[in-house]
Design a protein around this motif. Structure first.
Motif, PDB file in Angstrom:
ATOM      1  N   VAL A 240      37.420  37.846  34.050  1.00 46.91           N
ATOM      2  CA  VAL A 240      37.870  38.858  33.096  1.00 46.91           C
ATOM      3  C   VAL A 240      37.330  40.221  33.523  1.00 46.91           C
ATOM      4  O   VAL A 240      36.152  40.359  33.870  1.00 46.91           O
ATOM      5  CB  VAL A 240      37.409  38.505  31.675  1.00 46.91           C
ATOM      6  CG1 VAL A 240      37.692  39.637  30.703  1.00 46.91           C
ATOM      7  CG2 VAL A 240      38.081  37.212  31.203  1.00 46.91           C
TER       8      VAL A 240
ATOM      9  N   GLU B 241      39.866  44.517  30.406  1.00 48.59           N
ATOM     10  CA  GLU B 241      40.256  43.504  29.416  1.00 48.59           C
ATOM     11  C   GLU B 241      39.278  43.471  28.245  1.00 48.59           C
ATOM     12  O   GLU B 241      39.684  43.263  27.092  1.00 48.59           O
ATOM     13  CB  GLU B 241      40.341  42.128  30.079  1.00 48.59           C
ATOM     14  CG  GLU B 241      41.543  41.969  31.000  1.00 48.59           C
ATOM     15  CD  GLU B 241      41.553  40.623  31.690  1.00 48.59           C
ATOM     16  OE1 GLU B 241      42.278  39.727  31.227  1.00 48.59           O
ATOM     17  OE2 GLU B 241      40.835  40.469  32.705  1.00 48.59           O
TER      18      GLU B 241
ATOM     19  N   ARG C 212      38.411  32.775  33.016  1.00 49.00           N
ATOM     20  CA  ARG C 212      39.496  32.150  32.248  1.00 49.00           C
ATOM     21  C   ARG C 212      39.828  30.793  32.863  1.00 49.00           C
ATOM     22  O   ARG C 212      40.870  30.601  33.503  1.00 49.00           O
ATOM     23  CB  ARG C 212      40.697  33.086  32.173  1.00 49.00           C
ATOM     24  CG  ARG C 212      41.312  33.431  33.472  1.00 49.00           C
ATOM     25  CD  ARG C 212      42.405  34.485  33.353  1.00 49.00           C
ATOM     26  NE  ARG C 212      41.886  35.790  33.754  1.00 49.00           N
ATOM     27  CZ  ARG C 212      41.935  36.869  32.995  1.00 49.00           C
ATOM     28  NH1 ARG C 212      42.490  36.840  31.815  1.00 49.00           N
ATOM     29  NH2 ARG C 212      41.445  38.000  33.434  1.00 49.00           N
TER      30      ARG C 212
ATOM     31  N   SER D 178      45.778  35.375  29.154  1.00 52.85           N
ATOM     32  CA  SER D 178      44.722  36.214  28.577  1.00 52.85           C
ATOM     33  C   SER D 178      43.613  35.352  27.994  1.00 52.85           C
ATOM     34  O   SER D 178      43.728  34.130  27.907  1.00 52.85           O
ATOM     35  CB  SER D 178      45.308  37.116  27.488  1.00 52.85           C
ATOM     36  OG  SER D 178      45.757  36.331  26.384  1.00 52.85           O
TER      37      SER D 178
END
Length: 443
Positions: free
Chosen positions: A70, A74, A190, A171
């Motif tokens: 990330v 973000e 992620r 996301s």
């Protein structure tokens, strides 16, 4: 799926039936272990390539290596996107968790004079790095972020890494990112499931390995932790959720039913049980559950149905004392006491991850906001494990200083014991310490 609530009479169950009831989702974990093994091995040998392949296969998300971590942008976008009231509530509950966990930060240990000239103490230092697993499969869990990250930060861990499965668009949940930044997480990736546990344990091109892993997860995540436990410390076993309410006839059946639904909605592999000597309470709670379950939205409704016809239900016992013994054998993650004399009942409990007292404390309140940690041991491991705390992220070194006087005090006893145990070099290190060239161990 038929709507039903299991009702058991403890005294009528055979030893094998009791064992099966108590073993609950632990059997599921054992069954998936072989399925998890090749995933862990692939990540160990292939690194990022395996991570990306399994993320596409299990999460339906296509990533490139440069998108695993990330970015700063973000984090900023997540904070801007998060509604102000959610940020406010997260700030509020994080402060509660910090207030409680600050009490666990150890004071510097004083040196104790064991004998004249012999001083000993302890020194606490943080683990070099830790990996926090935050699940997502059945929902997003910013509460798990702060429950794990706050004690790690208070312990002073230099590198705190978080892994969590991505959303369908690739996301990461904005509330989880906000909580991670608020609580001092250094890196967020992620990736989830068994592949994330393997990445934390062995490392990949993008994710450096960590010294310990903690955090709850599915049976697959729990199985993966077991498979890498020889490589990395995997902390307390935190698998599928489980809860027990021990109640007598004084309990309000409506409130008991509401509270039983709390942990049951986590997933079909959860466990939720009422243990009571009151048949009247049991009947009323069963009726309320059968009334409430159909009103839950999907998929929570299906999860709860599966729980109360699977690992959940009602156990009828002869007395609160017998109920307490059932609880102690079960050693549940979450335990709520709903009896007329709470503190007398509390004295009967030996094994539970957390113990909630009274009708004003649903499991959900403790899950989010009361301060003590909500990441708790599952699978009957509350017999030997404690909730996540600052202490999980610390290790202690003994610190000892001995003067010449202390050596003279201890030496004769050590020489005798070393020779008795057959260790001549141990003894000679004391006997010949001040006479160079006189080394002559006695066999």
């Amino acid at each position: 799926m038929d709507l039903k609530v299991n009702v058991y009479v403890w005294g009528d169950l055979s030893p094998e039936e009791r064992r099966k009831l108590l073993s609950r989702s632990e059997e599921d974990i054992a069954r998936v272990e072989e399925a998890v093994r090749p995933v862990v091995e692939a990540v160990r040998t292939e690194g990022d390539a395996a991570l990306l392949r399994f993320t596409r296969q299990f999460d339906g998300v296509v990533l490139s290596p440069d998108r695993l971590r990330v970015t700063e942008e973000e984090f900023k976008a997540a904070e801007e996107a998060l509604p102000e009231e959610i940020r406010e509530s997260l700030d509020y509950v994080i402060e509660n968790v910090e207030r409680f966990h600050r009490t666990q930060v150890p004071e510097p240990s004083p040196m104790v004079e064991v004998r004249p000239g012999v001083m000993a103490g302890e020194r606490a230092t943080p683990v070099p790095s830790c990996g926090l697993y935050v699940p997502r499969g059945r929902g997003s869990f910013p509460s798990m972020v702060y429950m794990l990250a706050v004690p790690a930060r208070l312990a002073g861990v230099p590198r705190v890494v978080m892994v969590t499965p991505p959303e369908k668009d690739g996301s990461v949940n904005p509330a989880c990112l906000y909580a991670a930044r608020r609580c001092g997480v250094h890196e967020v990736y992620r990736v989830g499931g068994a592949q994330a546990i393997a990445a934390l344990a062995y490392g990949t091109e993008s994710i450096a390995p960590v010294s310990m892993i903690t955090g709850p997860g599915s049976a697959y995540v729990t199985a993966a932790k077991r498979l890498v436990a020889h490589v990395v410390h995997t902390g307390l076993p935190a698998g599928p959720s489980e809860s027990v309410i021990l109640a007598d006839e004084s309990a309000d059946p409506w409130k008991v039913a509401l509270d039983l639904l709390v942990e049951a909605e986590h997933g079909a592999d959860s466990a939720a049980l009422l243990v009571t000597p009151s048949r009247e309470l049991a009947g009323q709670v069963e009726a309320h559950l059968l009334s409430c379950i159909p009103r839950l939205p999907s998929p929570r409704r299906e999860f709860v149905q599966a729980v109360f016809s699977g690992y959940g239900g009602i156990i009828l016992v002869d007395s609160i004392e017998e109920g307490a013994e059932v609880v102690n054998e079960w050693a549940p993650e979450h335990l709520q006491l709903r009896t007329s004399d709470l503190f007398a009942t509390l004295k009967l409990i030996r094994n539970a991850g957390e113990i909630l007292l009274g009708e004003h404390l649903p499991f959900s309140l403790a899950n989010y906001a009361t301060g003590p940690n909500a990441v708790l041991p599952t699978g009957r491991k509350a017999k030997v494990f404690s909730p996540v705390s600052v202490r999980d992220f610390l290790k202690f070194s003994s610190v000892i200083h001995v003067s010449e006087e202390g050596l003279a005090e201890l030496g004769p006893h050590v020489v005798r014991l070393a020779e008795y145990e057959g260790f001549p070099a141990h003894a000679a290190a004391i006997v010949h310490r001040d006479t160079p060239g006189s080394y002559s161990p006695r066999g």
